[in-house]
Design a protein around this motif. Structure first.
Motif: not given
Length: 463
Positions: A357-376
């Motif tokens: 949805x963010x299109x080109x704006x997604x490039x470089x986006x920084x995400x902080x994701x809990x380990x339980x979700x990231x490794x799920x």
């Protein structure tokens, strides 16, 4: 000597007395006969045999019927947007105890719409039939917020499918019971009571924000482990937003960025909680909030003049993501560091659909994701959920899958409610993974997630 006429009178009087005695005796005998006849027939009857005196019988009050169950293991279609004839056929067959017919109908329904998690849950339940199984109650807003309900149920359905196909929990399958409290406290209490009183149910997940507290009290009284989808409950689906806020504020400072605009949803408990956590974390890291935009109150909350900021922090809550994206677009490029919009966000943005949805704006986006979700095993960027649903999922799917896995683990160790609660309590990991998004058309999801490092209570460890 008395005259002869007096003797005749005495004789007549005696005769009259004798007649009276005879008639009286006959009358008494008649009454006795009638009485015996009345007794022998059970009462005095009329010519048609109908009793003149009816026996009075006290009617016993009939017990009040039990209220219909709020739970469905497949007898009712609850997902408002996914009612089909094939699913209805499966529900009717399961309600009638025709499990083989239910399996066939739900298999056909799944072929028609593979993305529907309610169908897969009911199919799994139909395959169990009336065999013994461990029960898990799931309460989702299937009539009012189907998108949230679908994402929640997908994690549950994936966990149920995997464990049952693997032979069950120590040989016993997992049965999932679905319900929808529709935001009604009374209905939520009925559901909680029914689940708590069922000895085959070992945990419950869900409930709407407004009904969570009332249901939680009943679960606590019934010693039934309960994990809520409400961010303000004692045991929410996602344990803590503070580590996420801390990780984003820390990385801002590490990049030497000090100013931020926060986009949040004033109608979302989670978004408001994150807002408070991020404000505090920003102060600790010597940052400044140049503006706060309430996405639920636009255009009233829009800044009167374009604020200067280096970082755009986004917690959309329940607001449409398009609204959030459009809000970021209103900030002119010349007010952004290096003419580039740096978007920071938590697990709410951890989805290919959101990034698209963010299109080109997604490039470089920084995400902080809990380990339980990231490794799920149900991560939005992993292969298993895409293969199971042929579409993308979001963080809610990952979180519900992880919670179901904790319940399954607890049952495998010892099938008691107490041990299941212990297993849920162990499932708390405050580690947060910092990820940088790169657009990659050749990747399965269209994006690469480059790991920057992991933030824990002991500090930041770079990759």
């Amino acid at each position: 000597m008395a005259p002869k006429g007096g003797e005749n009178l005495r004789d007549k009087s005696q005769d009259l007395f004798s007649v009276k005695v005879f008639l009286t005796a006959a009358g008494v005998l008649g009454l006795v006969f009638l009485g015996l006849t009345w007794l022998s027939r059970g009462g005095l009857n009329l010519g048609d045999g109908s009793p003149q005196i009816e026996e009075v019988q006290l009617e016993q009050a009939e017990p009040e019927p039990e209220p219909p169950s709020q739970l469905s293991q497949g007898e009712s279609i609850l997902l408002a947007t996914a009612t089909t004839t094939l699913k209805e056929n499966g529900a009717e067959a399961l309600a009638a105890g025709d499990y083989a017919g239910a399996v066939t109908a739900f298999e056909n329904a799944r072929l028609a719409d593979i993305s529907d998690p309610e169908t897969l849950i009911y199919l799994n339940n139909a395959r169990i039939g009336d065999d013994e199984a461990y029960g898990l109650g799931v309460i989702a807003p299937m009539a009012t917020d189907t998108e949230e309900a679908i994402n929640l149920l997908r994690g549950i359905a994936q966990a149920q499918t995997e464990i049952n196909q693997a032979g069950g929990i120590q040989g016993k399958p997992l049965r999932v019971l679905l319900a929808d409290d529709r935001g009604d406290v009374a209905i939520a209490q009925e559901i909680a009571t029914e689940l708590s009183q069922s000895p085959d149910v070992f945990a419950a997940i869900g409930h709407s924000d407004g009904a969570t507290a009332a249901a939680a009290d009943i679960y606590t009284g019934g010693f039934l482990p309960f994990v809520s989808t409400s961010a303000t409950s004692n045991q929410p689906l996602l344990a803590n937003d503070l580590p996420i806020a801390n990780a984003l504020a820390f990385y801002m400072a590490k990049l030497n960025h000090r100013t931020a605009i926060l986009f949040y949803d004033g109608n979302s408990d989670y978004s408001l909680s994150f807002k408070a956590s991020f404000e505090e974390a920003l102060k600790v890291n010597n940052g400044t909030m140049t503006a706060e935009v309430n996405l639920a109150d636009l255009p009233n909350s829009a800044p009167t003049k374009p604020p200067e900021a280096e970082i755009f922090v986004l917690s959309p809550g329940e607001s449409p993501l398009q609204t959030a994206k459009d809000s970021i677009d209103i900030i002119p490029n010349d007010k952004v560091d290096h003419f580039y919009r740096h978007v920071f966000g938590g697990h709410e943005l951890f989805s290919p659909d959101v990034l698209e949805l963010f299109g080109s704006m997604a490039t470089g986006t920084i995400l902080a994701v809990p380990g339980a979700i990231y490794q799920s095993g149900a991560s939005p960027f992993s292969d298993a959920p895409r293969a199971l649903w042929e579409t993308t999922v979001d963080w809610t799917t990952s979180a519900s899958y992880n919670t179901a896995q904790s319940i399954i683990t607890g049952l495998g160790e010892s099938p008691t409610r107490e041990n299941v609660q212990t297993a849920i309590d162990r499932n708390t990991d405050d580690a947060v993974h910092l990820l940088r998004v790169n657009i990659n058309p050749n990747a399965a999801t269209g994006y690469d997630l480059l790991s920057i490092g992991v933030m824990t209570k002991d500090g930041f460890k770079a990759d």
